[in-house]
Design an enzyme around this catalytic site. Structure first.
Site, mmCIF file in Angstrom:
data_model
loop_
_atom_site.group_PDB
_atom_site.id
_atom_site.type_symbol
_atom_site.label_atom_id
_atom_site.label_comp_id
_atom_site.label_asym_id
_atom_site.label_seq_id
_atom_site.Cartn_x
_atom_site.Cartn_y
_atom_site.Cartn_z
ATOM 1 N N THR A 10 0.803 -1.225 0.000
ATOM 2 C CA THR A 10 0.000 0.000 0.000
ATOM 3 C C THR A 10 0.837 1.277 0.000
ATOM 4 O O THR A 10 0.491 2.251 -0.666
ATOM 5 C CB THR A 10 -0.916 -0.003 1.251
ATOM 6 N N SER B 293 1.919 -7.832 -0.716
ATOM 7 C CA SER B 293 2.761 -8.760 0.048
ATOM 8 C C SER B 293 2.095 -10.108 0.312
ATOM 9 O O SER B 293 2.746 -11.031 0.794
ATOM 10 C CB SER B 293 3.227 -8.121 1.349
ATOM 11 N N ASP C 2 0.883 -6.869 5.250
ATOM 12 C CA ASP C 2 0.258 -8.176 5.507
ATOM 13 C C ASP C 2 1.263 -9.274 5.876
ATOM 14 O O ASP C 2 1.024 -10.050 6.790
ATOM 15 C CB ASP C 2 -0.564 -8.637 4.292
ATOM 16 N N CYS D 23 -1.240 -18.814 21.376
ATOM 17 C CA CYS D 23 -1.289 -17.564 22.148
ATOM 18 C C CYS D 23 -0.223 -16.617 21.616
ATOM 19 O O CYS D 23 0.867 -17.041 21.249
ATOM 20 C CB CYS D 23 -0.992 -17.824 23.619
#
Ligand code: ASP
Length: 342
Positions: A14, A59, A91, A278
């Site tokens: 971007t 990406s 990304d 996690c």
């Protein structure tokens, strides 16, 4: 003092887009006119050069061959520049930063990846600040030596160790997190470096590892894993390593079929790495009964490695064509600051 020489490498994403005045659509930015687009860069006491991929990519199309290309650009230009700034889509930026951290051994110059959530040609862009500060950090020296000597991500006022990050937000400018390692610098009125968190200088010569092997399967566990599908995945031909994304502190189902599948994969020389789902905390195999069996059969603990870094580390180590025992030892070892030694 001589100006720092910085090489800007535009891969896509971007940040490198700007709005076509006539059509209003977003198109890749012409890097030859970079300083016209970002006039602030002219005020910098930095010698800036840039190269752009002929075909900039989103990406999500990032690939190990592009990582090799980037590592080779850095290798080729290493002695001519003091630092490198890679413009990259957010990304998969954490994967690329992790991969480069492993591929560039003995790095003593900064390699800073940055990008943005809004294109640089949009008024409210976050890209300008990210770009300008990333360049400033890449150029920063103390007593003639680069302050930062590792692969980092700079995003929204924070500098992170690249292989500790993951993208956690697709909307906020503050898109990255590094829960298991403190940030390396924070940009406010001044850029405050977290000296104690930075990797220490390495006096050895840069060694670039350009071999990567992506023969990896990722198995994200969920309650009620399907035996048939899981077994068929584990037995896919050509797999050399499996990342099992486990629960909590590295726990998994104790069902016999599951443990047996992993056991026979290990017997075939497949490396299995335990990475927790996690985002904060670590794998401690043996803490619960539900991870003891993994330890017993020879699953390797990923400790507090991120999923992104685990993928990159495995590709890097598999690319070295090491004996399984050595590969497993290195997986558990902290190579580039990617895990906290327990
Ligand atoms: N899809 C884009 C990319 O990763 C998003 C971004 O640039 O931030 O290339």
């Amino acid at each position: 003092m001589a100006k720092s020489k910085i090489l800007l490498i535009y891969t896509g994403g971007t940040i490198g887009m700007m709005q076509d005045v006539k059509t209003g659509s977003l198109k890749p930015f012409d890097f030859k006119s970079l300083t016209n687009q970002v006039p602030e860069l002219k005020k910098f006491d930095v010698e800036l050069s840039s190269i752009s991929f002929e075909k900039p990519i989103d990406s999500s199309n990032m690939h190990k061959d592009v990582w090799v290309k980037l590592a080779n650009i850095i290798k080729e230009k290493y002695n001519k520049f003091d630092g490198f700034v890679i413009l990259h889509g957010s990304d998969t930026m954490s994967f690329t930063a992790s991969a480069l951290s492993f591929m560039l051994e003995n790095l003593s110059k900064p390699v800073i990846l940055t990008g943005s959530q809004l294109p640089i040609g949009i008024i409210r862009t976050d890209g300008k600040e990210n770009l300008i500060t990333a360049i400033e950090i890449a150029a920063a020296k103390h007593k003639g030596k680069s302050i930062v000597q590792e692969v980092c991500i700079y995003f929204e006022y924070k500098l992170y160790r690249g292989n500790r990050t993951f993208k956690y937000n697709s909307e906020h400018f503050d898109a990255f997190k590094s829960p298991n390692y403190p940030f390396l610098a924070e940009a406010g009125v001044e850029i405050q470096y977290n000296e104690r968190a930075l990797l220490k200088q390495n006096k050895k010569a840069l060694k670039v590892h350009a071999e990567l092997d992506n023969s990896i399967l990722v198995l994200k566990l969920f309650p009620g894993l399907n035996e048939k599908i899981t077994s068929s995945l584990i037995n896919t031909k050509g797999i050399k390593a499996i990342i099992i994304e486990t629960f909590g502190a590295g726990n998994a189902t104790t069902q016999e079929w599951f443990v047996n599948e992993l056991k026979s994969a290990i017997a075939k020389g497949i490396v299995i790495l335990n990475v927790t789902q996690c985002h904060e905390g670590r794998v401690v195999q043996g803490m619960y009964e539900t991870s003891s069996q993994l330890k017993r059969i020879g699953v390797v603990s990923g400790h507090d490695i991120t999923y992104e870094s685990a993928v990159a580390k495995l590709m890097f180590l598999l690319g070295q064509k090491l004996p399984v025992k050595k590969l497993k030892d290195l997986l558990e070892k902290n190579l580039r600051g990617e895990i906290t030694s327990s």
